[in-house]
Design a protein around this motif. Structure first.
Motif, PDB file in Angstrom:
ATOM      1  N   ARG A 125      48.819  78.707  13.298  1.00 48.91           N
ATOM      2  CA  ARG A 125      47.881  79.828  13.441  1.00 48.91           C
ATOM      3  C   ARG A 125      48.485  80.944  14.292  1.00 48.91           C
ATOM      4  NH1 ARG A 125      43.799  79.269  16.258  1.00 48.91           N
ATOM      5  NH2 ARG A 125      44.295  77.280  17.289  1.00 48.91           N
ATOM      6  N   LYS A 126      49.227  80.564  15.314  1.00 51.02           N
ATOM      7  CA  LYS A 126      49.887  81.572  16.152  1.00 51.02           C
ATOM      8  C   LYS A 126      50.868  82.397  15.322  1.00 51.02           C
ATOM      9  CE  LYS A 126      52.806  82.078  20.288  1.00 51.02           C
ATOM     10  NZ  LYS A 126      51.938  83.020  21.011  1.00 51.02           N
ATOM     11  N   VAL A 127      51.647  81.707  14.490  1.00 50.16           N
ATOM     12  CA  VAL A 127      52.624  82.410  13.650  1.00 50.16           C
ATOM     13  C   VAL A 127      51.925  83.298  12.635  1.00 50.16           C
ATOM     14  CG1 VAL A 127      54.415  82.124  11.890  1.00 50.16           C
ATOM     15  CG2 VAL A 127      54.420  80.661  13.921  1.00 50.16           C
ATOM     16  N   ALA A 128      50.957  82.738  11.917  1.00 47.77           N
ATOM     17  CA  ALA A 128      50.328  83.463  10.814  1.00 47.77           C
ATOM     18  C   ALA A 128      49.458  84.622  11.269  1.00 47.77           C
ATOM     19  CB  ALA A 128      49.496  82.492   9.968  1.00 47.77           C
ATOM     20  N   PHE A 129      48.647  84.405  12.298  1.00 46.84           N
ATOM     21  CA  PHE A 129      47.630  85.396  12.633  1.00 46.84           C
ATOM     22  C   PHE A 129      47.957  86.260  13.853  1.00 46.84           C
ATOM     23  CE2 PHE A 129      45.349  81.733  10.640  1.00 46.84           C
ATOM     24  CZ  PHE A 129      45.203  82.332   9.391  1.00 46.84           C
ATOM     25  N   LYS A 130      48.847  85.787  14.705  1.00 45.37           N
ATOM     26  CA  LYS A 130      49.226  86.596  15.865  1.00 45.37           C
ATOM     27  C   LYS A 130      50.594  87.244  15.681  1.00 45.37           C
ATOM     28  CE  LYS A 130      46.358  84.148  19.246  1.00 45.37           C
ATOM     29  NZ  LYS A 130      46.323  83.427  20.552  1.00 45.37           N
ATOM     30  N   ILE A 131      51.588  86.447  15.306  1.00 49.98           N
ATOM     31  CA  ILE A 131      52.939  87.006  15.153  1.00 49.98           C
ATOM     32  C   ILE A 131      53.055  87.808  13.858  1.00 49.98           C
ATOM     33  CG2 ILE A 131      55.390  86.446  14.897  1.00 49.98           C
ATOM     34  CD1 ILE A 131      54.899  83.998  16.670  1.00 49.98           C
ATOM     35  N   ALA A 132      52.653  87.195  12.722  1.00 52.14           N
ATOM     36  CA  ALA A 132      52.745  87.893  11.437  1.00 52.14           C
ATOM     37  C   ALA A 132      51.589  88.859  11.231  1.00 52.14           C
ATOM     38  CB  ALA A 132      52.796  86.883  10.301  1.00 52.14           C
ATOM     39  N   GLY A 133      50.523  88.712  11.990  1.00 49.55           N
ATOM     40  CA  GLY A 133      49.398  89.640  11.917  1.00 49.55           C
ATOM     41  C   GLY A 133      48.593  89.556  10.636  1.00 49.55           C
ATOM     42  N   LEU A 134      48.595  88.413   9.978  1.00 48.16           N
ATOM     43  CA  LEU A 134      47.862  88.258   8.724  1.00 48.16           C
ATOM     44  C   LEU A 134      46.378  88.029   8.957  1.00 48.16           C
ATOM     45  CD1 LEU A 134      50.246  85.864   6.735  1.00 48.16           C
ATOM     46  CD2 LEU A 134      50.119  88.356   6.598  1.00 48.16           C
ATOM     47  N   LYS A 135      45.601  88.299   7.917  1.00 48.34           N
ATOM     48  CA  LYS A 135      44.208  87.910   7.872  1.00 48.34           C
ATOM     49  C   LYS A 135      44.107  86.736   6.905  1.00 48.34           C
ATOM     50  CE  LYS A 135      42.467  92.532   8.927  1.00 48.34           C
ATOM     51  NZ  LYS A 135      41.654  93.687   8.461  1.00 48.34           N
ATOM     52  N   PRO A 136      43.078  85.901   7.015  1.00 52.61           N
ATOM     53  CA  PRO A 136      43.018  84.673   6.219  1.00 52.61           C
ATOM     54  C   PRO A 136      43.209  84.870   4.717  1.00 52.61           C
ATOM     55  CG  PRO A 136      41.349  84.604   7.915  1.00 52.61           C
ATOM     56  CD  PRO A 136      41.961  85.974   7.983  1.00 52.61           C
ATOM     57  N   ASP A 137      42.678  85.960   4.171  1.00 53.68           N
ATOM     58  CA  ASP A 137      42.757  86.156   2.724  1.00 53.68           C
ATOM     59  C   ASP A 137      44.016  86.894   2.278  1.00 53.68           C
ATOM     60  OD1 ASP A 137      40.383  84.832   2.258  1.00 53.68           O
ATOM     61  OD2 ASP A 137      39.163  86.648   2.441  1.00 53.68           O
ATOM     62  N   ASP A 138      44.885  87.250   3.218  1.00 46.61           N
ATOM     63  CA  ASP A 138      46.117  87.958   2.841  1.00 46.61           C
ATOM     64  C   ASP A 138      47.025  87.052   2.023  1.00 46.61           C
ATOM     65  OD1 ASP A 138      45.329  90.248   4.119  1.00 46.61           O
ATOM     66  OD2 ASP A 138      46.575  89.947   5.901  1.00 46.61           O
ATOM     67  N   LYS A 139      47.566  87.623   0.935  1.00 50.11           N
ATOM     68  CA  LYS A 139      48.486  86.884   0.078  1.00 50.11           C
ATOM     69  C   LYS A 139      49.877  86.871   0.710  1.00 50.11           C
ATOM     70  CE  LYS A 139      45.476  86.431  -3.367  1.00 50.11           C
ATOM     71  NZ  LYS A 139      44.971  85.136  -3.855  1.00 50.11           N
ATOM     72  N   VAL A 140      50.550  85.748   0.572  1.00 50.61           N
ATOM     73  CA  VAL A 140      51.927  85.621   1.033  1.00 50.61           C
ATOM     74  C   VAL A 140      52.787  85.355  -0.198  1.00 50.61           C
ATOM     75  CG1 VAL A 140      53.536  84.330   2.476  1.00 50.61           C
ATOM     76  CG2 VAL A 140      51.194  84.720   3.270  1.00 50.61           C
ATOM     77  N   ARG A 141      53.666  86.285  -0.509  1.00 46.09           N
ATOM     78  CA  ARG A 141      54.450  86.218  -1.743  1.00 46.09           C
ATOM     79  C   ARG A 141      55.207  84.913  -1.870  1.00 46.09           C
ATOM     80  NH1 ARG A 141      59.577  87.231  -2.511  1.00 46.09           N
ATOM     81  NH2 ARG A 141      59.770  88.218  -0.469  1.00 46.09           N
ATOM     82  N   GLU A 142      55.825  84.485  -0.783  1.00 45.76           N
ATOM     83  CA  GLU A 142      56.636  83.258  -0.831  1.00 45.76           C
ATOM     84  C   GLU A 142      55.802  82.004  -1.118  1.00 45.76           C
ATOM     85  OE1 GLU A 142      58.645  85.973   2.256  1.00 45.76           O
ATOM     86  OE2 GLU A 142      56.623  85.535   1.496  1.00 45.76           O
ATOM     87  N   LEU A 143      54.501  82.084  -0.832  1.00 46.95           N
ATOM     88  CA  LEU A 143      53.640  80.921  -1.012  1.00 46.95           C
ATOM     89  C   LEU A 143      52.869  80.958  -2.328  1.00 46.95           C
ATOM     90  CD1 LEU A 143      52.154  80.660   2.601  1.00 46.95           C
ATOM     91  CD2 LEU A 143      54.267  79.673   1.693  1.00 46.95           C
ATOM     92  N   GLY A 144      52.789  82.136  -2.925  1.00 44.91           N
ATOM     93  CA  GLY A 144      52.059  82.275  -4.176  1.00 44.91           C
ATOM     94  C   GLY A 144      50.562  82.131  -4.017  1.00 44.91           C
ATOM     95  N   SER A 145      50.070  82.326  -2.802  1.00 50.71           N
ATOM     96  CA  SER A 145      48.639  82.192  -2.538  1.00 50.71           C
ATOM     97  C   SER A 145      48.318  82.883  -1.228  1.00 50.71           C
ATOM     98  CB  SER A 145      48.245  80.714  -2.453  1.00 50.71           C
ATOM     99  OG  SER A 145      48.813  80.109  -1.297  1.00 50.71           O
ATOM    100  N   SER A 146      47.043  82.886  -0.868  1.00 50.26           N
ATOM    101  CA  SER A 146      46.664  83.410   0.441  1.00 50.26           C
ATOM    102  C   SER A 146      47.120  82.440   1.511  1.00 50.26           C
ATOM    103  CB  SER A 146      45.153  83.622   0.523  1.00 50.26           C
ATOM    104  OG  SER A 146      44.491  82.376   0.543  1.00 50.26           O
TER     105      SER A 146
END
Length: 346
Positions: free
Chosen positions: A202-223
């Motif tokens: 969660r620290k990486v995804a939402f604090k460091i990368a600054g994503l929101k839960p529904d944001d798509k991540v290209r490398e993952l092929g999903s939110s």
């Protein structure tokens, strides 16, 4: 300053505890639990205790195996996304895997859910996942506790824990004591983080990368939330049928502490396990977390399962039979003479 004396009588509801909401939640839970019952359940939810009469046919010397656990800060993802119907199944599957490593099949499951304000709809969603997980394992959701604790939890948040009881014939207990030099280490794929490492993720995804839960991540092929909320895999349907037929020396459920922290729990002091981390392809989620967070590789193997959720240790002949099944199985290492340590090599 003390509060002034109220002009009217104070009720329990005034303190934040809603008995009616609790009753509504219990009514919903009863229906979900009943889905998991068979003739072994003599008394389920509603009494002070659940009554279970186990079928001991074919079990000469029954040993009960129990475990308790939670799903950790994966719950934060449920709160962020308002998706509560998977964490209960996560909890059941985690507990099933924990007793499966000793050769036990599950009998019944109990839950504990605590929240600041009871919201029957949310509680029912959580328990629906538990009911589904129990039904999948032919296990009774026998009972539990729902606690409303005002001021103790943040609004719309809760905690959940599970307690499982299983059974194994004493002569069939698997505990790692027969692991020996020359054995092979097999790994079964995980579906993602399972229920560990979420504080770091969660620290990486939402604090460091600054994503929101529904944001798509290209490398993952999903939110990012879809990837993180994937249900903790149960290995029971594949592993349990093997136990009567094959000589399995040891098993480990890869949870908090990763491969090093869990495999070491079953190793005799006379051997080491050497794990080749290049022997399986690290799933995209872990690759992305490592890159996005600039994470230390060794630290990742302590925090995450890195794509291997369950480990089997057996001799070469047994390994060949296991790998002949219709299941993805990695050969990830070997057992050598040593002092009870796990070594990661590449």
């Amino acid at each position: 300053m003390p509060e002034k004396s109220p002009k009217s009588k104070v009720t329990y509801a005034d303190s934040g505890v809603n008995i009616a909401a609790g009753d509504s939640a219990v009514d919903r839970i009863k229906k979900l639990a009943a889905i998991t019952y068979d003739k072994q359940v003599l008394q389920g939810i509603g009494a002070f205790g659940g009554f279970f009469k186990p079928n001991l046919k074919g079990v000469k010397n029954p040993v009960l195996v129990s475990s308790a656990d939670g799903v950790g800060t994966k719950l934060k993802l449920a709160f962020m996304t308002n998706r509560h119907d998977t964490v209960g199944e996560d909890l059941v599957n985690h507990c099933v895997n924990d007793i499966l490593v000793h050769g036990a099949r599950p009998l019944f499951f109990l839950d504990y859910i605590a929240t600041g304000k009871l919201e029957p709809k949310i509680i029912a969603e959580v328990v629906s996942g538990m009911s589904r997980g129990c039904k999948n394992h032919k296990m009774a959701l026998l009972g539990g506790e729902t606690a409303e604790m005002p001021d103790f939890y943040q609004p719309s948040e809760y905690d959940v824990a599970g307690f499982i009881v299983g059974i194994v014939d004493e002569k069939k207990i698997v505990n790692g004591s027969t692991i020996q030099d020359g054995d092979i280490v097999l790994g079964l794929p995980s579906t993602g983080l399972h229920t560990n490492g979420f504080s770091l993720a969660r620290k990486v995804a939402f604090k460091i990368a600054g994503l929101k839960p529904d944001d798509k991540v290209r490398e993952l092929g999903s939110s990012i939330s879809d990837s993180l909320l994937k249900v903790h895999r149960s290995y029971f349907s594949f592993i349990y049928p093997l136990l009567d037929k094959l000589d399995i020396h040891g098993m480990a459920h890869i949870t908090g502490g990763g491969i090093p922290g869990n495999l070491v729990r079953i190793l005799p002091k006379s051997v080491n396990a050497e794990i080749d981390t290049s022997s399986w392809k690290t799933p995209a989620l872990f690759e992305w977390l490592g890159k996005a967070g600039n994470l230390d590789g060794a630290d990742m193997y302590k925090a995450f399962n890195m794509g291997v959720g369950f480990i089997i240790v057996a001799n070469k002949k047994t390994v060949e039979k296991i790998k002949s099944k219709n299941e993805t199985v990695y050969t990830i290492g070997c057992i050598v003479k040593g002092t009870g340590k796990v070594k990661l090599v590449n």
